[in-house]
Design an enzyme around this catalytic site. Structure first.
Site, PDB file in Angstrom:
ATOM      1  N   ASP A 207     -36.084 -20.533 -12.763  1.00 24.17           N
ATOM      2  CA  ASP A 207     -34.582 -19.683 -13.075  1.00 24.17           C
ATOM      3  C   ASP A 207     -34.612 -18.437 -12.457  1.00 24.17           C
ATOM      4  O   ASP A 207     -35.814 -17.956 -12.031  1.00 24.17           O
ATOM      5  CB  ASP A 207     -34.949 -19.547 -14.595  1.00 24.17           C
ATOM      6  CG  ASP A 207     -33.892 -18.821 -15.094  1.00 24.17           C
ATOM      7  OD1 ASP A 207     -32.996 -19.608 -15.761  1.00 24.17           O
ATOM      8  OD2 ASP A 207     -33.765 -17.619 -15.395  1.00 24.17           O
ATOM      9  N   ASN A 215     -24.174 -10.740 -11.282  1.00 21.52           N
ATOM     10  CA  ASN A 215     -22.598 -11.180 -11.658  1.00 21.52           C
ATOM     11  C   ASN A 215     -22.017  -9.829 -12.189  1.00 21.52           C
ATOM     12  O   ASN A 215     -21.004  -9.463 -11.873  1.00 21.52           O
ATOM     13  CB  ASN A 215     -22.694 -12.215 -12.790  1.00 21.52           C
ATOM     14  CG  ASN A 215     -22.799 -13.412 -12.224  1.00 21.52           C
ATOM     15  OD1 ASN A 215     -22.237 -13.762 -11.213  1.00 21.52           O
ATOM     16  ND2 ASN A 215     -23.290 -14.374 -13.117  1.00 21.52           N
ATOM     17  N   HIS A 220     -18.652 -12.396 -10.052  1.00 20.67           N
ATOM     18  CA  HIS A 220     -19.073 -13.658 -10.196  1.00 20.67           C
ATOM     19  C   HIS A 220     -18.982 -14.537  -8.559  1.00 20.67           C
ATOM     20  O   HIS A 220     -19.724 -15.460  -8.546  1.00 20.67           O
ATOM     21  CB  HIS A 220     -18.129 -14.455 -11.020  1.00 20.67           C
ATOM     22  CG  HIS A 220     -18.350 -14.030 -12.389  1.00 20.67           C
ATOM     23  ND1 HIS A 220     -19.600 -14.634 -12.929  1.00 20.67           N
ATOM     24  CD2 HIS A 220     -17.793 -12.923 -13.426  1.00 20.67           C
ATOM     25  CE1 HIS A 220     -19.403 -13.966 -14.541  1.00 20.67           C
ATOM     26  NE2 HIS A 220     -18.483 -13.124 -14.470  1.00 20.67           N
ATOM     27  N   ASP A 224     -21.766 -16.955  -7.444  1.00 22.58           N
ATOM     28  CA  ASP A 224     -21.834 -18.324  -7.076  1.00 22.58           C
ATOM     29  C   ASP A 224     -22.216 -18.542  -5.545  1.00 22.58           C
ATOM     30  O   ASP A 224     -22.938 -19.617  -5.461  1.00 22.58           O
ATOM     31  CB  ASP A 224     -20.151 -18.822  -6.964  1.00 22.58           C
ATOM     32  CG  ASP A 224     -19.672 -18.763  -8.393  1.00 22.58           C
ATOM     33  OD1 ASP A 224     -20.240 -18.628  -9.499  1.00 22.58           O
ATOM     34  OD2 ASP A 224     -18.147 -18.831  -8.502  1.00 22.58           O
ATOM     35  N   GLU A 249     -28.001 -20.466 -14.188  1.00 22.76           N
ATOM     36  CA  GLU A 249     -28.737 -20.117 -13.230  1.00 22.76           C
ATOM     37  C   GLU A 249     -30.242 -20.807 -13.033  1.00 22.76           C
ATOM     38  O   GLU A 249     -31.262 -20.584 -12.470  1.00 22.76           O
ATOM     39  CB  GLU A 249     -29.168 -18.667 -13.110  1.00 22.76           C
ATOM     40  CG  GLU A 249     -29.990 -17.986 -14.252  1.00 22.76           C
ATOM     41  CD  GLU A 249     -29.166 -17.587 -15.359  1.00 22.76           C
ATOM     42  OE1 GLU A 249     -29.697 -17.007 -16.151  1.00 22.76           O
ATOM     43  OE2 GLU A 249     -28.235 -18.317 -15.381  1.00 22.76           O
TER      44      GLU A 249
END
Length: 321
Positions: A207, A215, A220, A224, A249
């Site tokens: 994680d 973000n 965002h 990405d 994530e």
């Protein structure tokens, strides 16, 4: 393939022997199928590509077919050898080559028949009728072969599209790793295999730490990009295992390793993320590792790995538990 090839070779030699014994005149139609058979032997042994084999066989067949036509016209008979081997050659052309090339081969055979008739038109009406029936049979075979070949090509194309769609459905659209549904299936299969073969199996849940901050601070699009870079690094760092995106994530690694080896691999991945920038940012990951226990299911294995991940988070992140 090899047995079929030897069968064609035996049939061609047998036909030649019977033809010579019955008629007393050996017609030149035994060697083209023999050449085709020998070429198929090479194709079966992977010495010559299959499409090249078929084309060479056709080239061997056409001059012999012309000789057979002219020989039959001179004798006032039908070309028995051509009548026997035309369906074989057309079947090879339409099945082993694409429909368009098969149609070209059929046209060449038809051209041989027409050329022979133009050179030496049969004298009797009965013989002309027999030749007309032969032409109609050739036309029917060519049309049927083309239709069947097109049906097979469309079916094959449809299967290819379906397989591509299934493969795409298994992939996560952003990272191109396996998605959650595919991961669940792969994990279930890995657990079944480990149970049956008594082989090591470990599960790693990875994680990204503080990903929400990425973000919120950078947008965002940057988030990405980070996910894509992390996905590539995890995939590159896992050899012989399975990597996928579990969601958000969070990533999942299915490794055919014992727990110590899996922890060492997880630590390598953690250091790789920490020590090198990810899409221009300094980031860390937390990882939880659990190894398969005899008799437990995939759900239990994942729950233990997920629990180890939360222990890593509570321990201050950027660690392996």
């Amino acid at each position: 393939m090899l047995l079929i090839t030897l069968g064609v070779l035996l049939l061609s030699l047998t036909w030649s022997a019977l033809e010579t014994w019955v008629s007393g005149v050996g017609e030149p139609m035994w060697w083209p199928p023999t050449v085709v058979a020998l070429l198929l032997v090479l194709a079966a042994l992977r010495q010559v590509p299959l499409d090249v084999t078929v084309l060479l066989g056709v080239l061997a067949f056409l001059p012999a077919a012309l000789m057979d036509v002219l020989h039959a016209l001179v004798l006032g008979t039908l070309p028995a050898g051509l009548g026997l081997w035309t369906p074989v050659v057309l079947a090879e052309a339409f099945v082993l080559l694409e429909a368009r090339l098969g149609l070209i081969v059929a046209g060449l055979i038809g051209g041989v028949l027409l050329f022979g008739l133009l050179v030496h038109l049969p004298g009797s009406a009965a013989l002309r009728g027999a030749w007309l029936n032969l032409m109609l049979a050739w036309l029917l075979l060519a049309g049927l072969g083309y239709a069947v070949s097109r049906i097979l090509e469309r079916a094959q194309a449809q299967r290819g599209l379906q397989q591509q769609a299934l493969a795409e459905a298994r992939r996560d659209a952003l990272t191109r790793l396996l998605g959650r549904a595919a991961l669940e299936a792969e994990l279930e299969e890995a657990v079944t295999r480990a149970e049956a073969q008594h082989t090591p199996l470990s599960l790693v849940v990875c994680d990204l730490d503080d990903f929400k901050r990425v973000n919120d601070q950078y947008g965002h699009a940057k988030g990405d990009e980070v996910l894509r870079v992390v996905a590539r690094r995890l995939k590159r760092g896992v050899v012989g295992g399975i990597v996928g995106r579990w969601g958000g994530e969070e990533f999942l690694l299915v490794l055919p390793l014992s727990k110590p080896d899996a922890r060492a691999r997880a630590e390598q991945l953690r250091r790789d993320i920490e020590e090198r920038e990810v899409a221009g940012l300094r980031l860390t990951v937390s990882l939880g590792v659990a190894s398969y226990r005899i008799g437990e299911g995939s759900t239990s294995l994942f729950a233990r790995a997920d629990q180890r991940l939360y222990e890593a988070k509570r321990a201050g992140r950027n660690t392996v538990r």
